[in-house]
Design an enzyme around this catalytic site. Sequence first.
Site, mmCIF file in Angstrom:
data_model
loop_
_atom_site.group_PDB
_atom_site.id
_atom_site.type_symbol
_atom_site.label_atom_id
_atom_site.label_comp_id
_atom_site.label_asym_id
_atom_site.label_seq_id
_atom_site.Cartn_x
_atom_site.Cartn_y
_atom_site.Cartn_z
ATOM 1 N N ASP A 181 0.833 -1.193 0.000
ATOM 2 C CA ASP A 181 0.000 0.000 0.000
ATOM 3 C C ASP A 181 0.875 1.254 0.000
ATOM 4 O OD1 ASP A 181 -0.554 -2.195 1.957
ATOM 5 O OD2 ASP A 181 -2.594 -1.589 1.554
ATOM 6 N N THR A 182 1.454 1.569 -1.118
ATOM 7 C CA THR A 182 2.406 2.669 -1.222
ATOM 8 C C THR A 182 2.427 3.134 -2.665
ATOM 9 O OG1 THR A 182 3.779 1.705 0.538
ATOM 10 C CG2 THR A 182 4.849 3.324 -0.847
#
Length: 538
Positions: free
Chosen positions: A360-361
């Site tokens: 999640d980046t």
Amino acid sequence: MSKKGMVVCPQPEAAESGIEVLRAGGNAVDAAVACALAQTVVDPMMCGIAGFGVAAVYLPITATHEYIDFHAPAPIAARPDMWEDLLEGEARDGFGFSVKGRVNDIGAQSIAVPAALKGLRRLHERHGKLPWNEVVAPAVQWARQGFFVRPAMHLFWTDEPLPGRAANRERLAFSEEGRKLYCRADGSPKAIGTPLINPDYADTLEQIAREGDEPFYRGDIAHRMVDHLRAAGGILSLDDLARYEPKIRHPLKGTYKDRVITTNQPPGGGAMLIEMLNILEAAQAGALQHNSPEYIKLVCEAMKIATADKDKFIGDPDFVDVPLDQILSKTYAAEQAGNIQAGVRATVPRLNTVVTVPKDTTHLSVVDGEGNCVSLTHSLAMPSGIITPGLGFMYNGCMGVFDPRPGRAGSIAAGKARFTSSCPTIILKDGRPEIVLGAPGGTQIAMGVLQALLNVFEFGMDMQQAVSAPRFSSTSDIIDVCNRIPRRTTQALESEGYKTARNPFGYTIGWVHAIRILDDGALEGGADPGRDGVAYAL
């Protein structure tokens, strides 16, 4: 090839925003901030103004080379032992912990101090050229006028849940606001191509465009956030928000043959990157065939050594004495290279491995016509699923990576930032920038960046080839490979006693986005095919 400017990132809409800001006369910093804010709209589970990040800035005219670290610290009310009795397991790759009730992973307790907005604001205040409201405007437009669900976004939203973690679809639908914005009537994520608008977030961004970050950290937005999160059982306070300030740091520097590696300080992943490059330089990795069993063994041993050192030593330097002189020394690297060549295999201790970390980046790389460079990685970690009514953005879930066991480099402490593998990096050759790069990908970020660099340094690939080549990783005692690594190769590794795990995706283990500046000043972009990314040039 363009010499006027380039933006590379995983979202076409955000790259458009950055390029248009360059076209309007902005510099690389303006473009990076506009791109990053647009990313918070068009990739709302990957990043957000209530997230965290780090930005590398290189401005040759003013001889500026610095990092703006906007990590999300644990709230003042956090305690080292707050989840010690709830601990169940650790991610196989060492990047996150599972606790009973998943309170560190989803919901209000998982939220650390939102840092991204202030980090972007400080970046612009220090080095931007255009007015603040002009760099915020593209994000407002995307939120107000709409965008749509992209394939990579949808794939992430519908990923199968990882053991011990909330599924991304659960995070998406955790709040009523999330369900309204991103889900169909049955609660499942909206389909690819579905139009999305976020008027609440447009309103929030418009206020931020007018008033800066003050409402978010001390004003009415701050009060709305804290009131909502406290009612939901969170520990974030108004004092946490008012106290928060990003940190301005010098680059962490290393060398690889004739190049200078400049990357981020702890608690970021830059130290791991330099340590691995040091070992592989000493071991003469470039003498081996690319992605051969011998090459994979060598690189993975370096990865395991750096991972074990990270787990033991690397944390927030304001709380932990990180022995950089030791782990980044060429002498230490030569010793480790000698051990690898002598057949010694490193091990990475893990606690009851039951979870694996999601990715999640996001990242962006920008170069403008004056040679200004920005490499910026930002994230929500594991998104908390919480959206305050009327504000339109999701909060980070940064508490999930802290070690619930007191007394360790990654343990929880009030005001402490947790380790992140993010390593936005700028490579210098002959005293000038050559490569600007970084990646999303959880704990695999440094591993993806490492391989992209080796592909250029040792194997003569252009930038797109370098970020597209098949990758592998070892952040545990298992070698992970993407599905484009031939089975003949993994069979050879297994015949020597290595355990391998094959990822069904051909493009994985970090998603590198990079710009290479050629000797004549032309810009060569590389957008990882594993995302929806682009390299847009003026």
